[in-house]
Design a protein around this motif. Structure first.
Motif, PDB file in Angstrom:
ATOM      1  N   VAL A 339      -1.165  -3.932  -4.230  1.00 55.88           N
ATOM      2  CA  VAL A 339      -0.729  -2.754  -4.965  1.00 55.88           C
ATOM      3  C   VAL A 339      -1.427  -1.521  -4.385  1.00 55.88           C
ATOM      4  CG1 VAL A 339      -0.766  -1.578  -7.192  1.00 55.88           C
ATOM      5  CG2 VAL A 339      -0.264  -4.019  -7.090  1.00 55.88           C
ATOM      6  N   ASN A 340      -0.617  -0.521  -4.118  1.00 55.75           N
ATOM      7  CA  ASN A 340      -1.125   0.754  -3.621  1.00 55.75           C
ATOM      8  C   ASN A 340      -1.015   1.805  -4.697  1.00 55.75           C
ATOM      9  OD1 ASN A 340      -1.775   0.078  -0.920  1.00 55.75           O
ATOM     10  ND2 ASN A 340       0.423  -0.114  -0.525  1.00 55.75           N
ATOM     11  N   PRO A 341      -1.878   2.813  -4.676  1.00 54.95           N
ATOM     12  CA  PRO A 341      -3.154   2.889  -3.984  1.00 54.95           C
ATOM     13  C   PRO A 341      -4.118   1.815  -4.522  1.00 54.95           C
ATOM     14  CG  PRO A 341      -2.499   5.035  -4.914  1.00 54.95           C
ATOM     15  CD  PRO A 341      -1.600   4.014  -5.492  1.00 54.95           C
ATOM     16  N   ILE A 342      -5.168   1.535  -3.776  1.00 57.16           N
ATOM     17  CA  ILE A 342      -6.136   0.537  -4.226  1.00 57.16           C
ATOM     18  C   ILE A 342      -6.773   1.027  -5.528  1.00 57.16           C
ATOM     19  CG2 ILE A 342      -8.310  -0.607  -3.623  1.00 57.16           C
ATOM     20  CD1 ILE A 342      -7.352  -0.128  -0.612  1.00 57.16           C
ATOM     21  N   GLY A 343      -6.894   0.145  -6.509  1.00 56.50           N
ATOM     22  CA  GLY A 343      -7.339   0.545  -7.845  1.00 56.50           C
ATOM     23  C   GLY A 343      -8.844   0.676  -7.991  1.00 56.50           C
ATOM     24  N   GLY A 344      -9.275   0.926  -9.206  1.00 52.57           N
ATOM     25  CA  GLY A 344     -10.687   1.196  -9.471  1.00 52.57           C
ATOM     26  C   GLY A 344     -11.527  -0.035  -9.704  1.00 52.57           C
ATOM     27  N   HIS A 345     -10.943  -1.090 -10.247  1.00 51.08           N
ATOM     28  CA  HIS A 345     -11.764  -2.255 -10.612  1.00 51.08           C
ATOM     29  C   HIS A 345     -11.332  -3.526  -9.900  1.00 51.08           C
ATOM     30  CE1 HIS A 345      -8.211  -2.821 -13.056  1.00 51.08           C
ATOM     31  NE2 HIS A 345      -8.659  -3.909 -13.612  1.00 51.08           N
ATOM     32  N   ALA A 346     -10.211  -3.477  -9.179  1.00 49.64           N
ATOM     33  CA  ALA A 346      -9.681  -4.714  -8.622  1.00 49.64           C
ATOM     34  C   ALA A 346      -8.687  -4.419  -7.514  1.00 49.64           C
ATOM     35  CB  ALA A 346      -8.979  -5.506  -9.728  1.00 49.64           C
ATOM     36  N   VAL A 347      -8.488  -5.429  -6.679  1.00 48.80           N
ATOM     37  CA  VAL A 347      -7.390  -5.401  -5.714  1.00 48.80           C
ATOM     38  C   VAL A 347      -6.339  -6.363  -6.250  1.00 48.80           C
ATOM     39  CG1 VAL A 347      -6.701  -5.906  -3.349  1.00 48.80           C
ATOM     40  CG2 VAL A 347      -8.940  -4.889  -3.809  1.00 48.80           C
ATOM     41  N   PHE A 348      -5.090  -5.914  -6.280  1.00 48.62           N
ATOM     42  CA  PHE A 348      -4.015  -6.727  -6.848  1.00 48.62           C
ATOM     43  C   PHE A 348      -3.083  -7.185  -5.734  1.00 48.62           C
ATOM     44  CE2 PHE A 348      -4.281  -6.003 -11.531  1.00 48.62           C
ATOM     45  CZ  PHE A 348      -5.329  -5.084 -11.551  1.00 48.62           C
ATOM     46  N   LEU A 349      -2.971  -8.507  -5.569  1.00 43.65           N
ATOM     47  CA  LEU A 349      -2.078  -9.063  -4.551  1.00 43.65           C
ATOM     48  C   LEU A 349      -0.660  -9.111  -5.103  1.00 43.65           C
ATOM     49  CD1 LEU A 349      -4.236 -12.190  -3.547  1.00 43.65           C
ATOM     50  CD2 LEU A 349      -4.330  -9.865  -2.578  1.00 43.65           C
ATOM     51  N   ASN A 350       0.291  -8.751  -4.266  1.00 48.78           N
ATOM     52  CA  ASN A 350       1.700  -8.753  -4.672  1.00 48.78           C
ATOM     53  C   ASN A 350       2.298 -10.148  -4.425  1.00 48.78           C
ATOM     54  OD1 ASN A 350       4.375  -8.314  -5.134  1.00 48.78           O
ATOM     55  ND2 ASN A 350       4.526  -6.455  -3.882  1.00 48.78           N
TER      56      ASN A 350
END
Ligand code: F0G
Length: 459
Positions: A339-350
């Protein structure tokens, strides 16, 4: 001068040993867990990115605060310290402690929502929506469309779409909307911020319609950091100042202090209206405890008060979000869809993109999360159709556009090397993604099913 890297603004005083398990052990563990990472034993996990909730590392100052606990049933001095800290940093005059965020959600939902009401929000959160529904309300998503699109680079995907809000008022009338619930750094959208401009506009909108504005401030400091980095006019403001301004635009707040504020347990409900405070005090004694501890030990309120001051420090938050960004950039440059942009607490895989052969009814994100654990012992969390649950009226599955696996980074816990290993594990799983199979329920709990559901492989 070349851009300087960030470094962690702390050094390590104590460590907790972890160990890597064998592939055979992991296979047995994930089978026993019914392919649900929530049901794994922590002992069987190598790098634990299930959540950022209650798993942060406390500072030496917070630990020393634990020794200053005043465990009086009523009127603990730690409560007053917490109350004053909330007012100083978050602007809210009154604080009602709760055992964690959902305790505050229960109280606010029961106090403000009547049968047949509608509660708009900038995307749902699992426990928040459930408490709204249990109180007789219906959640309405009013976040901008970009929030549901993993590839959109919108810098403020947590923003409210005023056309959606206006349409709701038109349809049901403002008197059916007790409040609007706005999360800062929207969890389910991928840790995406709301802009100050959008929140200011919302404040005006709420005043015009006489609707209360409630703030889910679980990750407000991370939101403030993104405003500082991205929103015009805030480059020279400190995160502390931005946090205060965000909070002061709202009427009340629910907080899970297990995130931003880096304590293992706790939360609160906060507000400015003395009448509302009085009613919250009446209800908190039913579900949580007396209004000066509400489910928290005195020592925990002390650690929380100290944690709040640390959470708004510019150096802290830069390194915290910087670490998430480091992992995200590594994955992105290897071609992993996130998920873009990269978030504040996690990286989310699509997961939709990574497992195009698994239809959403076969829970691709759940399957990917289980496969990642099997590969490497890295624990992640499904944030897709399983988390979304069923519509309370039709009983049908919600089919969210976002079918994601969340790699959630605990605060001050892991190093850059852990991020490297995590990235390598994800890349390895992606290379053999076509071998990953879908899942079906063998047990489906009625509410918040993602916590305890069990699955089997569909072959
Ligand atoms: N609101 C948001 C935005 C949250 O992320 C959470 C919890 C809560 C409310 C509820 O707080 O857990 O203290 O009762 N999120 C955790 C997570 C569980 O893993 O995202 P709680």
């Amino acid at each position: 001068m070349a851009r300087r890297s960030w470094a962690e603004p702390y050094k390590i005083k104590m460590v907790e040993l972890i160990k890597m398990s064998s592939p055979e052990d992991r296979l047995q563990a994930i089978r026993e867990a019914g392919y649900n990472t929530f049901l794994l034993k922590s002992e069987d996990v190598y790098i634990d990115l299930l959540t950022d909730s209650g798993v942060g590392a406390m500072s030496d100052r917070q630990w020393s605060g634990l020794m200053m606990g005043d465990e009086a049933y009523a009127g603990s001095r730690n409560f007053y310290h917490l109350r004053d800290t909330v007012e100083q940093y978050y602007s809210y005059k009154y604080t009602v402690p709760t055992h964690q965020g959902r305790g505050a959600e229960n109280i606010i939902s029961q106090l403000l929502i009547s049968d047949g009401d509608y509660v708009p929000g900038n995307m749902y959160f699992t426990t928040t929506r459930l408490h709204q529904e249990l109180a007789g309300g219906t959640f309405v998503d009013v976040v901008i469309d970009e929030a549901h699109d993993p590839s959109s680079e919108h810098p403020f995907k947590g923003n409210v779409d005023f056309d959606k809000l206006d349409a709701l008022v038109e349809k049901v009338g403002a008197e059916k909307i007790p409040y609007i619930c706005i999360a800062t750094c929207v969890n389910m959208a991928g840790g995406q911020p709301i802009s100050m401009a959008n929140l200011k506009q919302l404040r005006t909108w709420c005043d015009k319609h006489g609707i209360m504005l409630v703030h889910d401030m679980t990750r407000v400091a991370e939101n403030a950091y993104f405003i500082q980095q991205r929103e015009e006019g805030y480059q020279d403001a400190s995160v502390q100042q931005i946090v205060y301004e965000l909070c002061s635009l709202t009427d009340a707040a629910t907080m899970s202090s297990k995130k931003d504020a880096m304590v293992n347990i706790g939360g609160f409900l906060a507000m400015n209206d003395p009448k509302f405070y009085e009613r919250a005090c009446e209800l908190v004694v039913v579900y949580e405890g007396l209004h000066t501890y509400g489910g928290m030990a005195g020592r925990d309120m002390e650690a929380l008060a100290i944690g709040i001051t640390e959470s708004v420090d510019d150096q802290h938050i830069r390194a915290r979000v910087g670490q998430v960004e480091y992992l995200g950039e590594k994955l992105k440059s290897a071609g992993v869809p996130i998920v873009n942009p990269i978030g504040g607490h996690a990286v989310f895989l699509n997961a939709r993109k990574i497992l195009p052969h698994i239809p959403q009814e076969r829970f691709p994100a759940q399957a990917l999360s289980a496969a990642l654990y099997l590969e490497s012992g890295v624990r992640s969390m499904e944030r897709g159709v399983v988390s979304a649950g069923r519509n309370k009226d039709t009983g049908e599955n919600y089919m969210p556009k976002l079918e994601l696996v969340r790699l959630t980074i605990p605060r001050r816990v892991y190093t850059q090397a852990h991020m490297d290993v995590t990235a390598e594990s994800v890349i390895d799983v992606m290379e053999r993604a076509d071998q990953i199979k879908g899942l079906r329920f063998t047990y489906e709990p009625e509410v918040l099913r993602f916590f305890q559901a069990r699955f089997e492989l569909v072959t």
